[in-house]
Design a protein around this motif. Structure first.
Motif, PDB file in Angstrom:
ATOM      1  N   GLY A   1      -5.092  18.934  -2.083  1.00  0.00           N
ATOM      2  CA  GLY A   1      -4.557  18.589  -0.773  1.00  0.00           C
ATOM      3  C   GLY A   1      -4.769  17.141  -0.360  1.00  0.00           C
ATOM      4  N   ARG A   2      -5.395  16.332  -1.215  1.00  0.00           N
ATOM      5  CA  ARG A   2      -5.658  14.926  -0.884  1.00  0.00           C
ATOM      6  C   ARG A   2      -4.891  14.018  -1.833  1.00  0.00           C
ATOM      7  NH1 ARG A   2     -10.664  14.095   1.700  1.00  0.00           N
ATOM      8  NH2 ARG A   2      -9.890  11.981   1.988  1.00  0.00           N
ATOM      9  N   CYS A   3      -4.426  12.910  -1.317  1.00  0.00           N
ATOM     10  CA  CYS A   3      -3.670  11.925  -2.097  1.00  0.00           C
ATOM     11  C   CYS A   3      -4.609  10.823  -2.592  1.00  0.00           C
ATOM     12  CB  CYS A   3      -2.589  11.290  -1.224  1.00  0.00           C
ATOM     13  SG  CYS A   3      -1.354  12.459  -0.627  1.00  0.00           S
ATOM     14  N   PHE A   4      -4.065   9.928  -3.410  1.00  0.00           N
ATOM     15  CA  PHE A   4      -4.776   8.701  -3.728  1.00  0.00           C
ATOM     16  C   PHE A   4      -3.939   7.538  -3.202  1.00  0.00           C
ATOM     17  CE2 PHE A   4      -2.188   9.017  -7.580  1.00  0.00           C
ATOM     18  CZ  PHE A   4      -1.831   7.712  -7.841  1.00  0.00           C
ATOM     19  N   ARG A   5      -4.587   6.401  -3.014  1.00  0.00           N
ATOM     20  CA  ARG A   5      -3.927   5.246  -2.420  1.00  0.00           C
ATOM     21  C   ARG A   5      -3.922   4.092  -3.418  1.00  0.00           C
ATOM     22  NH1 ARG A   5      -4.021   3.866   3.207  1.00  0.00           N
ATOM     23  NH2 ARG A   5      -5.450   5.603   3.278  1.00  0.00           N
ATOM     24  N   LEU A   6      -2.751   3.497  -3.596  1.00  0.00           N
ATOM     25  CA  LEU A   6      -2.606   2.282  -4.395  1.00  0.00           C
ATOM     26  C   LEU A   6      -2.412   1.120  -3.426  1.00  0.00           C
ATOM     27  CD1 LEU A   6      -2.024   0.617  -7.010  1.00  0.00           C
ATOM     28  CD2 LEU A   6       0.384   1.243  -6.686  1.00  0.00           C
ATOM     29  N   THR A   7      -3.206   0.063  -3.614  1.00  0.00           N
ATOM     30  CA  THR A   7      -3.047  -1.151  -2.824  1.00  0.00           C
ATOM     31  C   THR A   7      -3.002  -2.339  -3.770  1.00  0.00           C
ATOM     32  OG1 THR A   7      -4.264  -0.193  -0.966  1.00  0.00           O
ATOM     33  CG2 THR A   7      -4.054  -2.583  -0.997  1.00  0.00           C
ATOM     34  N   LEU A   8      -2.021  -3.202  -3.561  1.00  0.00           N
ATOM     35  CA  LEU A   8      -1.906  -4.455  -4.300  1.00  0.00           C
ATOM     36  C   LEU A   8      -1.978  -5.590  -3.291  1.00  0.00           C
ATOM     37  CD1 LEU A   8       1.156  -3.613  -6.580  1.00  0.00           C
ATOM     38  CD2 LEU A   8      -1.261  -3.336  -7.111  1.00  0.00           C
ATOM     39  N   VAL A   9      -2.769  -6.603  -3.598  1.00  0.00           N
ATOM     40  CA  VAL A   9      -2.851  -7.794  -2.759  1.00  0.00           C
ATOM     41  C   VAL A   9      -2.686  -8.991  -3.681  1.00  0.00           C
ATOM     42  CG1 VAL A   9      -4.228  -9.128  -1.128  1.00  0.00           C
ATOM     43  CG2 VAL A   9      -4.418  -6.633  -1.160  1.00  0.00           C
TER      44      VAL A   9
ATOM     45  N   THR B   1       0.847  -1.193   0.000  1.00  0.00           N
ATOM     46  CA  THR B   1       0.000   0.000   0.000  1.00  0.00           C
ATOM     47  C   THR B   1       0.877   1.236   0.000  1.00  0.00           C
ATOM     48  OG1 THR B   1      -1.756  -1.116   1.218  1.00  0.00           O
ATOM     49  CG2 THR B   1      -1.785   1.263   1.260  1.00  0.00           C
ATOM     50  N   GLN B   2       0.507   2.213  -0.816  1.00  0.00           N
ATOM     51  CA  GLN B   2       1.271   3.448  -0.903  1.00  0.00           C
ATOM     52  C   GLN B   2       0.335   4.621  -1.184  1.00  0.00           C
ATOM     53  OE1 GLN B   2       4.818   3.798  -0.634  1.00  0.00           O
ATOM     54  NE2 GLN B   2       4.161   5.907  -0.457  1.00  0.00           N
ATOM     55  N   LEU B   3       0.495   5.702  -0.424  1.00  0.00           N
ATOM     56  CA  LEU B   3      -0.192   6.960  -0.727  1.00  0.00           C
ATOM     57  C   LEU B   3       0.645   7.723  -1.742  1.00  0.00           C
ATOM     58  CD1 LEU B   3      -1.367   8.276   2.752  1.00  0.00           C
ATOM     59  CD2 LEU B   3      -2.787   7.456   0.880  1.00  0.00           C
TER      60      LEU B   3
END
Length: 154
Positions: A75-83, A22-24
């Protein structure tokens, strides 16, 4: 005093469990590009099959670009998640952004799929490369676009 081991220590556990990354990232074109690079690098470090990694790289790029372009809130990020489940070789890609009011849609204009429309073709790639994709709420006010990719397509 009972000296037997607790059941959770004696019960065999599966040797494979899902791996998660997970990364912002900043909701910019640079953040979207970095999402693609980090995602592909992570899949390579997990020794994911090359064909899965190649498909996932395109899916990550498209979903991250959509998050940066359409899901951006200043001012907001997005999040990448890999499972990745190594046993079944199934990958779930999730991209969460702050714009829950805008949901992704495939281009369905009257001019047809070959027309040069300003958007929608990225999701056509996701539709073609993923085994399944959907969009769910991401509390408190965002959304998560999820795509599932299998190493061996059914």
């Amino acid at each position: 005093m009972d000296r037997t081991a607790p059941p959770h220590l004696t019960t065999p556990r599966p040797t494979t469990s899902p791996w998660t990354f997970t990364q912002l990232l900043s909701a910019t074109r640079r953040g979207a590009r970095l999402a693609r690079l980090l995602g592909a690098g992570q899949l390579r470090s997990w020794d994911a099959p090359p064909a899965l990694t190649e498909r996932a790289e395109v899916v990550i790029a498209e979903l991250a670009a959509n998050a940066a372009l359409h899901g951006r809130v200043p001012g907001r990020c997005f999040r990448l998640t890999l499972v990745l489940d190594p046993a079944s070789q199934v990958l779930r890609v999730e991209v969460s952004d702050a714009r829950g009011d805008l949901h992704p849609r495939l281009a369905t204009d009257a001019a047809g799929a070959g027309a040069l429309t300003p958007g929608g073709r990225g999701l056509m790639l996701v539709e073609a490369l993923a085994d399944h994709w959907d969009c769910v709420p991401f509390p408190p006010s965002g959304k998560t676009v999820r795509a599932v990719l299998r190493a061996t397509r059914l």
